[in-house]
Scaffold this motif. Structure first.
Motif, PDB file in Angstrom:
ATOM      1  N   ILE A 207     -34.665  22.013 -29.982  1.00  0.00           N
ATOM      2  CA  ILE A 207     -33.617  23.046 -30.023  1.00  0.00           C
ATOM      3  C   ILE A 207     -33.797  23.926 -31.252  1.00  0.00           C
ATOM      4  O   ILE A 207     -33.716  25.159 -31.187  1.00  0.00           O
ATOM      5  CB  ILE A 207     -32.222  22.394 -30.025  1.00  0.00           C
ATOM      6  N   GLN A 208     -34.050  23.269 -32.384  1.00  0.00           N
ATOM      7  CA  GLN A 208     -34.203  24.011 -33.636  1.00  0.00           C
ATOM      8  C   GLN A 208     -35.365  24.998 -33.572  1.00  0.00           C
ATOM      9  O   GLN A 208     -35.220  26.175 -33.910  1.00  0.00           O
ATOM     10  CB  GLN A 208     -34.422  23.020 -34.779  1.00  0.00           C
ATOM     11  N   PHE A 209     -36.541  24.520 -33.146  1.00  0.00           N
ATOM     12  CA  PHE A 209     -37.716  25.385 -33.142  1.00  0.00           C
ATOM     13  C   PHE A 209     -37.637  26.469 -32.076  1.00  0.00           C
ATOM     14  O   PHE A 209     -38.092  27.593 -32.286  1.00  0.00           O
ATOM     15  CB  PHE A 209     -38.996  24.550 -32.980  1.00  0.00           C
ATOM     16  N   VAL A 210     -37.071  26.150 -30.907  1.00  0.00           N
ATOM     17  CA  VAL A 210     -36.914  27.163 -29.864  1.00  0.00           C
ATOM     18  C   VAL A 210     -35.997  28.275 -30.357  1.00  0.00           C
ATOM     19  O   VAL A 210     -36.307  29.466 -30.219  1.00  0.00           O
ATOM     20  CB  VAL A 210     -36.351  26.541 -28.570  1.00  0.00           C
ATOM     21  N   CYS A 211     -34.864  27.888 -30.942  1.00  0.00           N
ATOM     22  CA  CYS A 211     -33.929  28.892 -31.471  1.00  0.00           C
ATOM     23  C   CYS A 211     -34.590  29.727 -32.563  1.00  0.00           C
ATOM     24  O   CYS A 211     -34.449  30.956 -32.604  1.00  0.00           O
ATOM     25  CB  CYS A 211     -32.672  28.218 -32.020  1.00  0.00           C
ATOM     26  N   TYR A 212     -35.308  29.058 -33.467  1.00  0.00           N
ATOM     27  CA  TYR A 212     -35.966  29.747 -34.580  1.00  0.00           C
ATOM     28  C   TYR A 212     -37.001  30.752 -34.062  1.00  0.00           C
ATOM     29  O   TYR A 212     -37.010  31.922 -34.463  1.00  0.00           O
ATOM     30  CB  TYR A 212     -36.631  28.714 -35.489  1.00  0.00           C
ATOM     31  N   GLU A 213     -37.854  30.296 -33.151  1.00  0.00           N
ATOM     32  CA  GLU A 213     -38.905  31.173 -32.611  1.00  0.00           C
ATOM     33  C   GLU A 213     -38.307  32.318 -31.797  1.00  0.00           C
ATOM     34  O   GLU A 213     -38.760  33.466 -31.900  1.00  0.00           O
ATOM     35  CB  GLU A 213     -39.868  30.362 -31.736  1.00  0.00           C
ATOM     36  N   GLU A 214     -37.299  32.000 -30.985  1.00  0.00           N
ATOM     37  CA  GLU A 214     -36.700  33.035 -30.143  1.00  0.00           C
ATOM     38  C   GLU A 214     -35.958  34.069 -30.980  1.00  0.00           C
ATOM     39  O   GLU A 214     -35.984  35.265 -30.674  1.00  0.00           O
ATOM     40  CB  GLU A 214     -35.751  32.397 -29.125  1.00  0.00           C
ATOM     41  N   MET A 215     -35.295  33.631 -32.055  1.00  0.00           N
ATOM     42  CA  MET A 215     -34.601  34.581 -32.926  1.00  0.00           C
ATOM     43  C   MET A 215     -35.596  35.522 -33.601  1.00  0.00           C
ATOM     44  O   MET A 215     -35.363  36.731 -33.692  1.00  0.00           O
ATOM     45  CB  MET A 215     -33.759  33.838 -33.970  1.00  0.00           C
ATOM     46  N   LYS A 216     -36.718  34.964 -34.061  1.00  0.00           N
ATOM     47  CA  LYS A 216     -37.750  35.807 -34.677  1.00  0.00           C
ATOM     48  C   LYS A 216     -38.317  36.802 -33.664  1.00  0.00           C
ATOM     49  O   LYS A 216     -38.497  37.986 -33.972  1.00  0.00           O
ATOM     50  CB  LYS A 216     -38.884  34.950 -35.244  1.00  0.00           C
ATOM     51  N   THR A 217     -38.587  36.317 -32.454  1.00  0.00           N
ATOM     52  CA  THR A 217     -39.169  37.173 -31.414  1.00  0.00           C
ATOM     53  C   THR A 217     -38.209  38.289 -31.024  1.00  0.00           C
ATOM     54  O   THR A 217     -38.605  39.462 -30.959  1.00  0.00           O
ATOM     55  CB  THR A 217     -39.523  36.333 -30.169  1.00  0.00           C
ATOM     56  N   LYS A 218     -36.950  37.927 -30.751  1.00  0.00           N
ATOM     57  CA  LYS A 218     -35.960  38.934 -30.347  1.00  0.00           C
ATOM     58  C   LYS A 218     -35.731  39.951 -31.457  1.00  0.00           C
ATOM     59  O   LYS A 218     -35.555  41.142 -31.202  1.00  0.00           O
ATOM     60  CB  LYS A 218     -34.630  38.254 -29.981  1.00  0.00           C
ATOM     61  N   TYR A 219     -35.728  39.459 -32.697  1.00  0.00           N
ATOM     62  CA  TYR A 219     -35.506  40.360 -33.836  1.00  0.00           C
ATOM     63  C   TYR A 219     -36.658  41.352 -33.966  1.00  0.00           C
ATOM     64  O   TYR A 219     -36.432  42.555 -34.148  1.00  0.00           O
ATOM     65  CB  TYR A 219     -35.364  39.535 -35.109  1.00  0.00           C
ATOM     66  N   ASN A 220     -37.891  40.868 -33.840  1.00  0.00           N
ATOM     67  CA  ASN A 220     -39.040  41.773 -33.923  1.00  0.00           C
ATOM     68  C   ASN A 220     -39.093  42.725 -32.732  1.00  0.00           C
ATOM     69  O   ASN A 220     -39.479  43.897 -32.881  1.00  0.00           O
ATOM     70  CB  ASN A 220     -40.342  40.966 -34.015  1.00  0.00           C
ATOM     71  N   ASN A 221     -38.701  42.234 -31.559  1.00  0.00           N
ATOM     72  CA  ASN A 221     -38.638  43.130 -30.398  1.00  0.00           C
ATOM     73  C   ASN A 221     -37.609  44.235 -30.615  1.00  0.00           C
ATOM     74  O   ASN A 221     -37.844  45.399 -30.274  1.00  0.00           O
ATOM     75  CB  ASN A 221     -38.276  42.338 -29.129  1.00  0.00           C
ATOM     76  N   PHE A 222     -36.459  43.852 -31.193  1.00  0.00           N
ATOM     77  CA  PHE A 222     -35.403  44.825 -31.477  1.00  0.00           C
ATOM     78  C   PHE A 222     -35.886  45.880 -32.469  1.00  0.00           C
ATOM     79  O   PHE A 222     -35.552  47.067 -32.368  1.00  0.00           O
ATOM     80  CB  PHE A 222     -34.174  44.103 -32.035  1.00  0.00           C
ATOM     81  N   GLN A 223     -36.713  45.422 -33.438  1.00  0.00           N
ATOM     82  CA  GLN A 223     -37.259  46.338 -34.438  1.00  0.00           C
ATOM     83  C   GLN A 223     -38.513  47.062 -33.933  1.00  0.00           C
ATOM     84  O   GLN A 223     -39.111  47.841 -34.679  1.00  0.00           O
ATOM     85  CB  GLN A 223     -37.604  45.561 -35.719  1.00  0.00           C
ATOM     86  N   ARG A 225     -41.514  45.783 -33.139  1.00  0.00           N
ATOM     87  CA  ARG A 225     -42.682  45.332 -33.886  1.00  0.00           C
ATOM     88  C   ARG A 225     -43.361  44.204 -33.108  1.00  0.00           C
ATOM     89  O   ARG A 225     -42.740  43.576 -32.242  1.00  0.00           O
ATOM     90  CB  ARG A 225     -42.261  44.815 -35.263  1.00  0.00           C
ATOM     91  N   PRO A 226     -44.632  43.898 -33.414  1.00  0.00           N
ATOM     92  CA  PRO A 226     -45.299  42.751 -32.777  1.00  0.00           C
ATOM     93  C   PRO A 226     -44.529  41.473 -33.083  1.00  0.00           C
ATOM     94  O   PRO A 226     -43.916  41.342 -34.153  1.00  0.00           O
ATOM     95  CB  PRO A 226     -46.687  42.731 -33.440  1.00  0.00           C
ATOM     96  N   ILE A 227     -44.576  40.493 -32.167  1.00  0.00           N
ATOM     97  CA  ILE A 227     -43.762  39.290 -32.355  1.00  0.00           C
ATOM     98  C   ILE A 227     -44.250  38.429 -33.518  1.00  0.00           C
ATOM     99  O   ILE A 227     -43.518  37.573 -34.020  1.00  0.00           O
ATOM    100  CB  ILE A 227     -43.697  38.440 -31.070  1.00  0.00           C
ATOM    101  N   ASP A 228     -45.517  38.635 -33.959  1.00  0.00           N
ATOM    102  CA  ASP A 228     -46.027  37.858 -35.092  1.00  0.00           C
ATOM    103  C   ASP A 228     -45.911  38.616 -36.412  1.00  0.00           C
ATOM    104  O   ASP A 228     -46.526  38.255 -37.411  1.00  0.00           O
ATOM    105  CB  ASP A 228     -47.478  37.431 -34.854  1.00  0.00           C
ATOM    106  N   TYR A 229     -45.110  39.691 -36.418  1.00  0.00           N
ATOM    107  CA  TYR A 229     -44.879  40.470 -37.645  1.00  0.00           C
ATOM    108  C   TYR A 229     -44.220  39.580 -38.696  1.00  0.00           C
ATOM    109  O   TYR A 229     -43.302  38.821 -38.402  1.00  0.00           O
ATOM    110  CB  TYR A 229     -43.977  41.671 -37.329  1.00  0.00           C
ATOM    111  N   ARG A 230     -44.725  39.640 -39.927  1.00  0.00           N
ATOM    112  CA  ARG A 230     -44.206  38.784 -40.996  1.00  0.00           C
ATOM    113  C   ARG A 230     -42.894  39.336 -41.550  1.00  0.00           C
ATOM    114  O   ARG A 230     -42.823  40.502 -41.960  1.00  0.00           O
ATOM    115  CB  ARG A 230     -45.231  38.657 -42.132  1.00  0.00           C
ATOM    116  N   LEU A 231     -41.854  38.529 -41.559  1.00  0.00           N
ATOM    117  CA  LEU A 231     -40.534  38.926 -42.027  1.00  0.00           C
ATOM    118  C   LEU A 231     -40.407  38.693 -43.528  1.00  0.00           C
ATOM    119  O   LEU A 231     -41.311  38.151 -44.163  1.00  0.00           O
ATOM    120  CB  LEU A 231     -39.461  38.126 -41.282  1.00  0.00           C
ATOM    121  N   ASN A 232     -39.269  39.098 -44.094  1.00  0.00           N
ATOM    122  CA  ASN A 232     -39.057  38.831 -45.516  1.00  0.00           C
ATOM    123  C   ASN A 232     -38.369  37.474 -45.683  1.00  0.00           C
ATOM    124  O   ASN A 232     -37.900  36.853 -44.720  1.00  0.00           O
ATOM    125  CB  ASN A 232     -38.255  39.957 -46.186  1.00  0.00           C
ATOM    126  N   SER A 233     -38.278  37.003 -46.912  1.00  0.00           N
ATOM    127  CA  SER A 233     -37.765  35.656 -47.190  1.00  0.00           C
ATOM    128  C   SER A 233     -36.331  35.467 -46.711  1.00  0.00           C
ATOM    129  O   SER A 233     -35.981  34.425 -46.143  1.00  0.00           O
ATOM    130  CB  SER A 233     -37.843  35.367 -48.689  1.00  0.00           C
TER     131      SER A 233
END
Length: 319
Positions: A207-223, A225-233
């Motif tokens: 659950i933790q990793f799915v949520c984490y990965e999906e949040m990163k993916t959706k956030y980059n899609n919203f921005q 950007r490529p889904i492997d784009y490096r975010l800030n801290s």
């Protein structure tokens, strides 16, 4: 020989195929983050375990359990009876367990995930495949590390005022002594107490990793950007904390059951017996004992671990 047969003959064997995706930097990142966070936050983990096994009775078997009125009172009581070092009782197996668990988990998870992506980090696997990768990583890690968690739990439950009254097989002078005595008096099964509820804990990591990965993916899609784009801290920390809190809230009861099965002062006839007795004598609240201190412990813990992991990945991409 047909073209398809030639292709099959030249195909990479599945085992070799997945092994080529192993990246040791994920192991190093997990070990580093797990060790650092545990050294900082172990006292909270110690108190959490003592709350989890507290059935409301002051005496269990031949052991007097200390009574705590809350988190602050628990810290003060432990420090009063055993000094500052008492707050770090069981820290060695906890550091070893946390460091090895996170290191192995990140390595296994990334290897399975990259294998599914065929090496292309821009491929969006979706929630289903992320769940499969996280579940596989959790199972492999649990099999390798469960004995360490049993030792950690037992060392955390050697109460200050009563440790000298334990039977010889119940008193452990350290991690190596605990591993030896558990094997001597309980066999390999002793090392794997709490393994079955730990299997339920695999869902926690999934659950933790799915949520984490999906949040990163959706956030980059919203921005856009490529889904492997490096975010800030700050973004990594936010997603790590949110995913952990959600997973912890849904799956926490398995940790209470596991801690009680691993408790050297009590004997249960399996998971069903633990669940039945908790519900009968403590109600539903019994399944959530220690949850508040767990959230205080695990939220900064997971932020440190994931931030170190992501920074190591970013460094590797740049170098």
């Amino acid at each position: 020989m047909s073209r398809s047969q030639i292709k099959d003959a030249n195909a990479t064997p599945p085992v070799k195929g997945i092994l080529r995706h192993v990246k040791w930097e994920h192991l190093v990142a997990g070990v580093s983050g797990g060790a650092a966070s545990t050294l900082l936050l172990h006292p909270l983990d110690l108190v959490k375990i003592r709350f989890q096994v507290n059935e409301g009775a002051a005496t269990v078997g031949h052991v007097d359990r200390p009574e705590y009125r809350g988190i602050i009172h628990a810290f003060r009581s432990i420090q009063k009876n055993s000094g500052f070092s008492g707050l770090y009782q069981g820290v060695k197996p906890n550091v070893l367990g946390s460091a090895s668990s996170w290191g192995l988990y990140f390595m296994f998870y990334n290897t399975i995930k990259t294998f599914m992506q065929d090496g292309d980090t821009k491929v969006d696997l979706g929630a289903g495949k992320h769940t499969l990768a996280a579940s596989g990583a959790g199972l492999f890690t649990l099999v390798l590390t469960n004995p360490i968690w049993v030792v950690k739990t037992r060392l955390c439950l050697q109460y200050e005022a009563t440790s000298t009254s334990f039977k010889s097989e119940k008193y452990y002078s350290g991690m190596a002594d605990a591993l030896f005595k558990i094997y001597k008096y309980e066999g390999v099964r002793g090392w794997y107490k709490g393994f079955l509820p730990g299997m339920f804990g695999i869902s926690h990591g999934a659950i933790q990793f799915v949520c984490y990965e999906e949040m990163k993916t959706k956030y980059n899609n919203f921005q856009e950007r490529p889904i492997d784009y490096r975010l800030n801290s700050a973004e990594y920390i936010s997603f790590a904390a949110l995913s952990k809190i959600l997973a912890a809230t849904i799956t926490y009861p398995y940790q209470v059951v596991r801690s009680r099965l691993q408790d050297q002062h009590r004997n249960y006839n399996g998971i069903g017996d633990v669940i039945q007795k908790i519900y009968r004598f403590e109600g539903m609240r019994g399944f959530f004992k220690g949850m508040m201190v767990y959230l205080f412990h695990v939220t900064p813990n997971i932020c440190i671990v994931f931030l170190v992991w992501e920074q190591v990945i970013s460094y590797n991409k740049q170098s």
